[in-house]
Design a protein around this motif. Sequence first.
Motif, PDB file in Angstrom:
ATOM      1  N   UNK A   1       1.234  -1.204   0.044  1.00  0.00           N
ATOM      2  CA  UNK A   1      -0.425  -0.481  -0.008  1.00  0.00           C
ATOM      3  C   UNK A   1       0.811   1.155  -0.157  1.00  0.00           C
ATOM      4  N   UNK A   2       0.533   1.797  -0.331  1.00  0.00           N
ATOM      5  CA  UNK A   2       1.428   3.290  -1.133  1.00  0.00           C
ATOM      6  C   UNK A   2       0.327   4.514  -0.781  1.00  0.00           C
ATOM      7  N   UNK A   3       1.060   5.706  -0.268  1.00  0.00           N
ATOM      8  CA  UNK A   3       0.622   6.829   0.430  1.00  0.00           C
ATOM      9  C   UNK A   3       1.325   7.943  -0.078  1.00  0.00           C
ATOM     10  N   UNK A   4       0.601   8.684  -1.194  1.00  0.00           N
ATOM     11  CA  UNK A   4       1.381   9.587  -1.041  1.00  0.00           C
ATOM     12  C   UNK A   4       0.819  11.311  -0.712  1.00  0.00           C
ATOM     13  N   UNK A   5       1.973  11.713   0.415  1.00  0.00           N
ATOM     14  CA  UNK A   5       2.146  12.392   0.622  1.00  0.00           C
ATOM     15  C   UNK A   5       2.957  13.902   1.012  1.00  0.00           C
ATOM     16  N   UNK A   6       3.385  13.914  -0.660  1.00  0.00           N
ATOM     17  CA  UNK A   6       4.452  14.860  -0.791  1.00  0.00           C
ATOM     18  C   UNK A   6       4.109  16.785  -0.464  1.00  0.00           C
ATOM     19  N   UNK A   7       5.175  17.399   0.287  1.00  0.00           N
ATOM     20  CA  UNK A   7       4.714  18.663   0.466  1.00  0.00           C
ATOM     21  C   UNK A   7       5.020  19.634  -0.150  1.00  0.00           C
ATOM     22  N   UNK A   8       5.073  20.599  -0.476  1.00  0.00           N
ATOM     23  CA  UNK A   8       5.542  22.396  -1.471  1.00  0.00           C
ATOM     24  C   UNK A   8       6.730  22.106  -1.729  1.00  0.00           C
ATOM     25  N   UNK A   9       6.852  21.241  -2.125  1.00  0.00           N
ATOM     26  CA  UNK A   9       8.673  21.439  -2.759  1.00  0.00           C
ATOM     27  C   UNK A   9       9.079  22.033  -3.356  1.00  0.00           C
ATOM     28  N   UNK A  10       8.227  22.659  -4.558  1.00  0.00           N
ATOM     29  CA  UNK A  10       8.971  22.967  -5.935  1.00  0.00           C
ATOM     30  C   UNK A  10       9.005  24.328  -6.257  1.00  0.00           C
ATOM     31  N   UNK A  11       9.496  25.500  -5.838  1.00  0.00           N
ATOM     32  CA  UNK A  11       9.540  26.827  -5.730  1.00  0.00           C
ATOM     33  C   UNK A  11       9.189  27.417  -7.810  1.00  0.00           C
ATOM     34  N   UNK A  12       7.859  27.972  -7.089  1.00  0.00           N
ATOM     35  CA  UNK A  12       7.514  28.718  -8.769  1.00  0.00           C
ATOM     36  C   UNK A  12       8.494  29.286  -9.122  1.00  0.00           C
ATOM     37  N   UNK A  13       8.969  29.550 -10.226  1.00  0.00           N
ATOM     38  CA  UNK A  13      10.370  30.089 -10.801  1.00  0.00           C
ATOM     39  C   UNK A  13       9.560  31.446 -11.778  1.00  0.00           C
ATOM     40  N   UNK A  14       9.603  32.774 -11.917  1.00  0.00           N
ATOM     41  CA  UNK A  14       9.080  33.575 -12.520  1.00  0.00           C
ATOM     42  C   UNK A  14       9.354  33.431 -13.536  1.00  0.00           C
TER      43      UNK A  14
END
Length: 489
Positions: free
Chosen positions: A146-159
Amino acid sequence: MGKHVIIVGGGATGVSLFSTLSGVTGISSISIVDPNPVGLGTAFGTTDPLLLCNTSVDVTSMDPNGESDLLGYLTGRGWPVHRDDFVPRYLIGQYCRERFLERRREAEQAGVRVRHHLSRAQAVSPIGAEGYAVELADGRRLCGTDVFLCPGLDRPVIPDVVRDHLGNPALAVSPYPVEGLRRLPENSRVLVLGSKLAAVDAALVLGRARHRVVMASGSGTLPAVRTRLRRPETPRLDTVAWSGLSPDSPSLERQVTRLVLTAVAQAANGTALRSQTSVAARPAERLAEELEIAMTGRAHWQDTIAEIIQTVNDISAAWRHTTRSAVLNQYRHLISRYISAIPVRNARLLLGHLTDGTLSVVPGIPQSVLPSRGGSGWQVRWDGAPAEHFDHIVCAAGYHKPALSRLSDGTLRLDGASGPRTDPYISSELRVCDPLTGKPERVWVLGAASHRRTAIVNYLNTAARQSKAVADRFAAAKPETTSLVGRLA
């Protein structure tokens, strides 16, 4: 043979899920995949006491029910806090870390094997009837049932305006970790691209060091100001009316607006909405007015926010993704200003920097950004204006939501790699489903990764509610026979 669980992501969402799953019977092993220490993700991994959480203690808890678990944790350690307080984010990181270590110890005493793999997950592939293989960035292959995907926000938006300059030491792709901002030479002139929460953090850290800061964004507006964000003791929303919303109705957006305004009016006891907010055009004037409104107890809208988030998430979970996105886009300005409002203390500090002239906020993104001749700093040009010199640029335009896509062989990619792919279907129970049969797979998405099914995900209370619901369904599911042994291949 028991189940072998893999949790991708060891931030607050992953810890919340681990805390609820670790006590479920029938689990033989739990593996957590994250390149960072468990509990210390982007949001709460900072060590700077200047940076506050913008949600109150009451809703910043890994247990969504009853009194805040965070409140109990802090008061038990001598912190004089109230449910309405905004506490430094490092305390929440410590809370997540300690809760993980406690639950890990309990699970291991019960015979559950717990491992943390210091790597990044790139893909999840089915391996017949046995389960799934999670491909790690370091080349390893972790197998589980069983796999639970809980990645956070770690890819910054680059203008786009600075994308060609990635790698330049005078360009920071994110304010975090803020130690980089602290190392800037004295009296630097810094351009911060963004004006919401990450940009506010950057402005506070830079302002403390007396740097000269310009915040620039398309809107040129700062978040609203609040004194608390807590669950209501008495519900204010008309749940019957909300439940009756039809996603196919041509008047859906108008109906949502009416229900939200009705709730705000009820919380305000007749106080007009226009007296609860400011419409001043200049950022400093608007911030000053909204700070005064909050401090004098007239920001009644804040007492509807937690209930609105929960209700919108619950009601819209059954809507089509396109419908949900269309409605949210109509309210993007309100979400960015009021749901993501800032604490009074931050507003005071920002206003001080605006008043003394070390901070300014401008609408619009620069037309061009070029390295200065000689290689020191930047020449920044706005449309129709002469070029300005900045010593450093900080991208603070937010973060991309986790990318999840399916390849033709059933593999789920987690890294946004290029190639033919489709968006996976996520059920209302937050399970990835087979695109042909619609049958739910043993892969779940929670927190930021659930954005295709859940409207407002950047909120720990949402992740905590998801974790409890998913763990309850997982525990109630019939056991399945498996030959996996939770191995690395």
